[in-house]
Design an enzyme around this catalytic site. Structure first.
Site, PDB file in Angstrom:
ATOM      1  N   ASP A 192       0.879  -1.171   0.000  1.00  0.00           N
ATOM      2  CA  ASP A 192       0.000   0.000   0.000  1.00  0.00           C
ATOM      3  C   ASP A 192       0.916   1.220   0.000  1.00  0.00           C
ATOM      4  O   ASP A 192       1.576   1.527   0.987  1.00  0.00           O
ATOM      5  CB  ASP A 192      -0.887  -0.033   1.250  1.00  0.00           C
ATOM      6  CG  ASP A 192      -1.913   1.095   1.255  1.00  0.00           C
ATOM      7  OD1 ASP A 192      -1.631   2.149   0.646  1.00  0.00           O
ATOM      8  OD2 ASP A 192      -2.976   0.927   1.870  1.00  0.00           O
ATOM      9  N   LYS A 205      -6.976  10.009  -2.019  1.00  0.00           N
ATOM     10  CA  LYS A 205      -6.191  10.964  -1.223  1.00  0.00           C
ATOM     11  C   LYS A 205      -5.588  12.048  -2.129  1.00  0.00           C
ATOM     12  O   LYS A 205      -6.279  12.936  -2.558  1.00  0.00           O
ATOM     13  CB  LYS A 205      -5.118  10.243  -0.415  1.00  0.00           C
ATOM     14  CG  LYS A 205      -5.576   8.949   0.243  1.00  0.00           C
ATOM     15  CD  LYS A 205      -6.601   9.182   1.318  1.00  0.00           C
ATOM     16  CE  LYS A 205      -7.079   7.865   1.886  1.00  0.00           C
ATOM     17  NZ  LYS A 205      -8.308   7.948   2.619  1.00  0.00           N
TER      18      LYS A 205
END
Ligand SMILES: Cc1ncc(COP(=O)(O)O)c(C=O)c1O
Length: 384
Positions: free
Chosen positions: A178, A203
């Protein structure tokens, strides 16, 4: 696009429609479930897009940018960051398999593994994020996947990515990281031997806290094809409107990221000097225990970090967060606005010692650093 161009130039010019008289600089959003064919005999062709779930030109352009970002061979797009984790995982595991998951992982990834995968008959072992080459001793005959996240969610431990990738390769185990924190701008895990790098594009690439999206970038064609097949079987699709928003975010991600990265480092360094703070958990700060490893592998920071405050009652931690005027109270990061959360209620660790005080996470937006600093200062003064 020429390979030797700088990222800023590529992010500006890649993935645009061919120029022509009156052409928009951006792809049009084609909303479609049905796609029409010229002739009945075309219905069963494999070389054309046959249905809305297969995406549109805007998806292709976005996937190419992610592939370029990480130096991969291909990218799968998903409707959220979590789906970009679970989709590739499901393309790899089968009942009876074993996976290794960093203890510092994002909470919903942990939850998926210990609930959904457990029900499927896949066993998860948590490992200490600092294990490095020692991961070798945890690899069993049925281990198929090692999941990494560096730095870790909430507590920001840095992992020895090349050492873990090497140990995994030696035993033919797939690795997936990730890579959301670095946006792929300050860490290139595929170049360190990792097989799959994923982003919660929600994000930094969304950048405006108004769209959910995910991407998984692959280093290897066989794994990419398996993930494509799993996505087809599971019915994965993402909206062209959302793909458009993320592609739009790509155009400006570099300068936004650079400002947020600088603000987060400046705030972290200032917080280190404060008596109210026991420890700053930001690997770019020089006295962080993983700073040297971070400096070896990363070319910069991210916009989010945590602090361990000196002991405070739960009520006072909440009062501190409520007392902030410029930090919204909310999950997520990478948007234009700053956020803060109290982490203790969601902190779940199998391999770590308890922290010496309450954990608070700051996500830095695009506000002036000096204003964010004054805001934290005035709220600290109310509770200490
Ligand atoms: C590190 C990390 N990975 C994955 C996700 C999941 O992304 P999404 O919210 O787009 O599902 C998040 C979201 O907070 C995250 O912080």
């Amino acid at each position: 696009m020429k390979n030797d161009l700088e990222r800023a130039t590529k992010f500006t010019h890649m993935g645009r429609p061919p120029a022509g008289l009156g052409t928009s600089v951006s792809h049009p959003v084609t909303r479609a479930s049905t796609l029409l064919f010229d002739k009945a005999e075309d219905l069963y062709r494999n070389d054309v897009r046959g249905y809305g779930r297969h995406g549109a030109a805007v998806h292709d352009a976005l996937a190419d940018l992610f592939t370029e970002l990480e130096g991969g061979i291909g990218t799968m797009l998903y409707s959220s960051g979590l789906a970009a984790l679970t989709g590739p995982i499901l393309s790899i595991v089968k009942p009876g398999d074993h996976i290794l998951l960093t203890d510092s992982t994002y909470g919903p990834t942990r939850h998926f593994c210990v609930t959904f995968l457990k029900r499927m008959g896949v066993k998860t072992t948590f490992y200490d994020p600092h294990i490095g080459a020692g991961i070798d001793t945890l690899i069993q005959d049925n281990t198929v996947l090692i999941l990494l996240e560096s730095p870790g969610s909430l507590t920001f431990e840095v992992q020895d990515i090349p050492a873990i990738a090497k140990a995994a390769k030696a035993k033919n185990v797939t690795t997936l990281i990730d890579n959301t924190w670095s946006a792929g701008l300050t860490l290139s895990p595929l170049q360190m031997g990792i097989d799959i790098s994923i982003h919660a594009a929600t994000k930094y690439f969304g950048g405006h806290s108004d769209v959910m999206y995910g991407a998984a970038i692959f280093a290897n064609t066989a794994r990419f094809k398996r993930a494509q097949m799993a996505a087809k079987q599971l019915g994965n699709a993402s909206s062209p409107d959302d793909a458009y928003q993320i592609l739009r975010g790509f155009r400006t991600v570099l300068p936004r990221f650079r400002q947020q990265e600088a603000t987060s480092l400046a705030l972290a360094e200032w917080l280190m000097t404060r008596d109210e703070v026991h420890q700053v958990l930001h690997p770019a700060v020089s006295d962080h225990p993983d700073h040297d490893l971070w400096a070896r592998d990363f070319t910069g920071g991210g916009c989010i970090f945590s602090v361990v405050l000196k002991p405070l009652s739960d009520a006072d931690v909440l009062r501190f967060i409520d007392g902030l005027n410029l930090f919204g109270i909310g999950y997520s990061y990478g948007g234009f606005e700053s956020l803060a959360i109290h982490c203790d209620p969601q902190l779940s660790r199998n391999c770590a010692e308890p922290l010496a005080g309450p954990l608070v996470r700051f996500a830095c937006g695009l506000e002036a650093m000096i204003d964010l600093k004054s805001d934290i200062e005035q709220s600290l003064a109310q509770v200490f």
